[in-house]
Design a protein around this motif. Structure first.
Motif, mmCIF file in Angstrom:
data_model
loop_
_atom_site.group_PDB
_atom_site.id
_atom_site.type_symbol
_atom_site.label_atom_id
_atom_site.label_comp_id
_atom_site.label_asym_id
_atom_site.label_seq_id
_atom_site.Cartn_x
_atom_site.Cartn_y
_atom_site.Cartn_z
ATOM 1 N N ASP A 171 0.733 -1.130 -0.316
ATOM 2 C CA ASP A 171 -0.035 0.236 -0.048
ATOM 3 C C ASP A 171 1.085 1.408 -0.437
ATOM 4 O OD1 ASP A 171 -3.122 -0.994 0.117
ATOM 5 O OD2 ASP A 171 -2.436 -1.140 2.113
ATOM 6 N N ARG A 172 0.123 2.249 -0.629
ATOM 7 C CA ARG A 172 1.243 3.661 -0.159
ATOM 8 C C ARG A 172 0.056 4.381 0.840
ATOM 9 N NH1 ARG A 172 4.795 4.369 -4.782
ATOM 10 N NH2 ARG A 172 4.403 6.966 -4.777
ATOM 11 N N ARG A 214 -3.656 14.258 -5.400
ATOM 12 C CA ARG A 214 -2.256 13.547 -4.322
ATOM 13 C C ARG A 214 -2.560 12.110 -4.203
ATOM 14 N NH1 ARG A 214 2.951 15.241 -3.153
ATOM 15 N NH2 ARG A 214 2.478 14.593 -1.256
ATOM 16 N N ILE A 215 -4.151 11.901 -4.416
ATOM 17 C CA ILE A 215 -3.790 10.710 -5.048
ATOM 18 C C ILE A 215 -3.286 9.544 -6.167
ATOM 19 C CG2 ILE A 215 -5.593 8.733 -4.840
ATOM 20 C CD1 ILE A 215 -7.499 10.573 -2.696
ATOM 21 N N THR A 216 -3.705 10.808 -6.847
ATOM 22 C CA THR A 216 -3.469 10.605 -8.246
ATOM 23 C C THR A 216 -1.659 10.092 -8.688
ATOM 24 O OG1 THR A 216 -5.090 11.358 -9.276
ATOM 25 C CG2 THR A 216 -3.438 10.719 -10.452
ATOM 26 N N ASP A 217 -1.199 11.710 -7.893
ATOM 27 C CA ASP A 217 0.642 11.494 -8.618
ATOM 28 C C ASP A 217 1.268 10.770 -7.866
ATOM 29 O OD1 ASP A 217 -0.502 13.833 -10.074
ATOM 30 O OD2 ASP A 217 -0.002 15.458 -8.532
ATOM 31 N N LYS A 218 0.077 10.347 -7.376
ATOM 32 C CA LYS A 218 1.258 9.578 -6.068
ATOM 33 C C LYS A 218 0.743 8.093 -6.117
ATOM 34 C CE LYS A 218 4.776 12.369 -4.122
ATOM 35 N NZ LYS A 218 5.816 12.549 -5.202
ATOM 36 N N ARG A 219 -0.521 7.972 -6.593
ATOM 37 C CA ARG A 219 -0.813 6.661 -6.477
ATOM 38 C C ARG A 219 -1.088 5.673 -5.223
ATOM 39 N NH1 ARG A 219 2.660 3.598 -8.032
ATOM 40 N NH2 ARG A 219 4.932 5.209 -8.090
ATOM 41 N N SER A 221 -3.347 4.733 -2.528
ATOM 42 C CA SER A 221 -4.244 3.115 -2.001
ATOM 43 C C SER A 221 -5.254 3.130 -1.122
ATOM 44 C CB SER A 221 -3.475 1.488 -2.319
ATOM 45 O OG SER A 221 -2.368 1.634 -1.102
ATOM 46 N N PRO A 241 -10.419 10.036 -7.142
ATOM 47 C CA PRO A 241 -9.605 8.946 -7.434
ATOM 48 C C PRO A 241 -10.158 7.275 -6.693
ATOM 49 C CG PRO A 241 -7.945 11.019 -7.660
ATOM 50 C CD PRO A 241 -9.647 11.209 -6.985
ATOM 51 N N ARG A 244 -8.114 1.914 -2.208
ATOM 52 C CA ARG A 244 -8.293 0.874 -2.217
ATOM 53 C C ARG A 244 -9.291 0.995 -0.554
ATOM 54 N NH1 ARG A 244 -6.636 -3.646 1.002
ATOM 55 N NH2 ARG A 244 -5.123 -2.573 1.451
#
Length: 450
Positions: A171-172, A214-219, A221, A241, A244
């Motif tokens: 996870d990120r 940030r959710i998109t740029d840093k992927r 989860s 976006p 998970r």
């Protein structure tokens, strides 16, 4: 999975590289640990961290701990009068932070530690033990109170949180909540460290567009937000976006908002959580995506190993939630509140709940002294007490006004030469922004409510 404090320190260097995507940090945990070691402070000395969310905040927190010292974090917006008060309440040995001005603390100089400045408070005897941590309460126990925890207890609580949300090393996780409070520090930061997932540290302040980007740029989860933030993003929920996991805690989320979030497509898994700093902090979780809509008003069932009971008056449906948890605080320091643990280890939460036959807890409100202002817990008795510290205030009473804002009635002393604006400035220097009453009025006598 890391399980004790030694492994937490041993994994700090790898964790900081992971946070930065493998790049070399400007300041390292190892160098900070050495710098704190050279300060010559006695084991058990408490150091106040006055810094915004960021990797270096965590590096200092860990480096302080690794030297047998005791970290206590506070909002970077805290003013020097409050810090000087905490200096005596908590027995602080020093303060470290960004651009600290020594003259505000009766000191002539500072010592550079990383990119921060450390100011020593002389003549202080340690009140704590190595591997203890102070975490400020969010208002329910008084303006100037903190919980003393063992760091291994915080690690255990973070592990329970990871297990409940299924957080894993791949996870990120994005932190947008302040790390000077327990949820972001324990559940998110320590939780990420012990499971090996990447932690991306952001905010506050919070902005919808920035959060989505940030959710998109840093992927990202995994992330956690409060009910106040949920209400802010719901009108734009189609733009978020997909995550998970998203968790919501810190206050009560309305059933309508819970239902909207559940079916919004914002995340594969949605969890509603309950906890309090005194408990370590996490207590229970509801996996909303798996539950029928009838359960959406609940905060789920408590973690394994936690005992509960409801103390209700005769005939009342709701009562105060009592907990006995292995991750409870050791003791409380500062403030005027009572110690929350009874001799048998039961913790008074100050929160009213009902519990159904399946063990699902449903929040019903707070005991009379605690209110929610701008999404934050405020102890109105503590606000009144701080106002009465002004030498020209005879009596004060904080209360919730008709529009839901915090208000304050003041009775000045007969010889006082003071104004409401002077009192408001006095309170701004000593309270968090959300704790400062919106309306302050002078009255001939204060009505007291027991």
């Amino acid at each position: 999975m890391m399980a004790d404090v030694t492994q937490l320190f041993d994994g700090a260097a790898e964790f900081e590289r992971h946070c930065l995507g493998g790049t070399t940090p400007i300041v390292t945990y190892k160098s900070l640990a050495e710098e704190y070691g050279r300060l010559g402070l006695q084991p058990g000395s408490a150091i106040l961290i006055l810094a915004p969310n960021g990797l270096e905040f965590l590096q200092h927190w860990l480096a302080i701990l690794s030297n047998g010292l005791v970290p206590v974090a506070i909002s970077p917006s805290a003013r020097s009068p409050r810090i000087n008060r905490l200096r005596h309440e908590f027995g602080l040995a020093g303060v470290v932070g960004v651009k600290i001005n020594p003259s505000l603390y009766d000191a002539s100089d500072f010592t550079a530690v990383g990119t921060f400045r450390f100011v020593r408070f002389h003549g202080v005897r340690p009140r704590y033990s190595p591997h203890e941590v102070l975490i400020l309460t969010s208002g329910t126990s008084g303006v100037d109170s903190a919980c003393v925890h063992r760091v291994d207890s915080l690690i255990a609580n973070a592990a329970l949180h990871n297990q409940a949300l299924g957080i894993r090393s791949t996870d990120r996780q994005l932190v947008v909540l302040p790390m000077y409070y327990s949820f972001a520090l324990v559940a998110q930061a320590i939780g990420s460290m012990i499971c090996g997932c990447q932690l991306i540290i952001d905010g506050p302040p919070f902005a919808n567009e920035h959060f989505f980007a940030r959710i998109t740029d840093k992927r990202i989860s995994v992330s956690a937000i409060t009910p106040t933030l949920v209400r802010g993003i719901l009108p734009y929920i189609n733009n978020i976006p997909r995550l998970r996991v998203i968790s919501v805690g810190g206050d009560q989320l309305s059933v309508n908002d819970a239902r909207t979030l559940k079916y919004s497509g914002a995340a594969d898994e949605i969890y509603f959580t309950y906890g309090l700093t005194e408990a370590g902090p996490r207590v229970s979780t509801l996996a909303a995506h798996e539950e029928p809509d009838a359960k959406l008003g609940s905060v789920g069932r408590v973690f394994p190993g936690i005992e509960t009971r409801i103390e209700a008056r005769a005939g009342a449906k709701a009562g105060e939630l009592m907990l006995r948890t292995p991750t409870a605080l050791l003791r409380k320091v500062g403030g005027a509140g009572k110690h929350p643990l009874d001799p048998d280890g039961w913790l008074r939460t100050g929160d009213l709940f009902t519990c159904d036959r399946e063990g699902y807890l449903t929040y019903q409100g707070r005991l009379r002294d605690f209110v929610i202002i701008q999404g934050e817990k405020v102890n109105i008795k503590s606000v009144s007490r701080i106002a009465e510290e002004h030498p020209d205030v005879h009596h004060a009473r904080a209360y919730v006004d008709g529009d839901g804002s915090l208000a304050l009635s003041l009775q000045f002393r007969q010889t006082a030469d003071v104004s409401v604006e002077i009192i408001k400035k006095f309170l701004r220097e000593r309270l968090q922004r959300f704790e400062v009453p919106k309306n302050i009025v002078q009255v001939d006598s204060v009505e007291f409510r027991k």
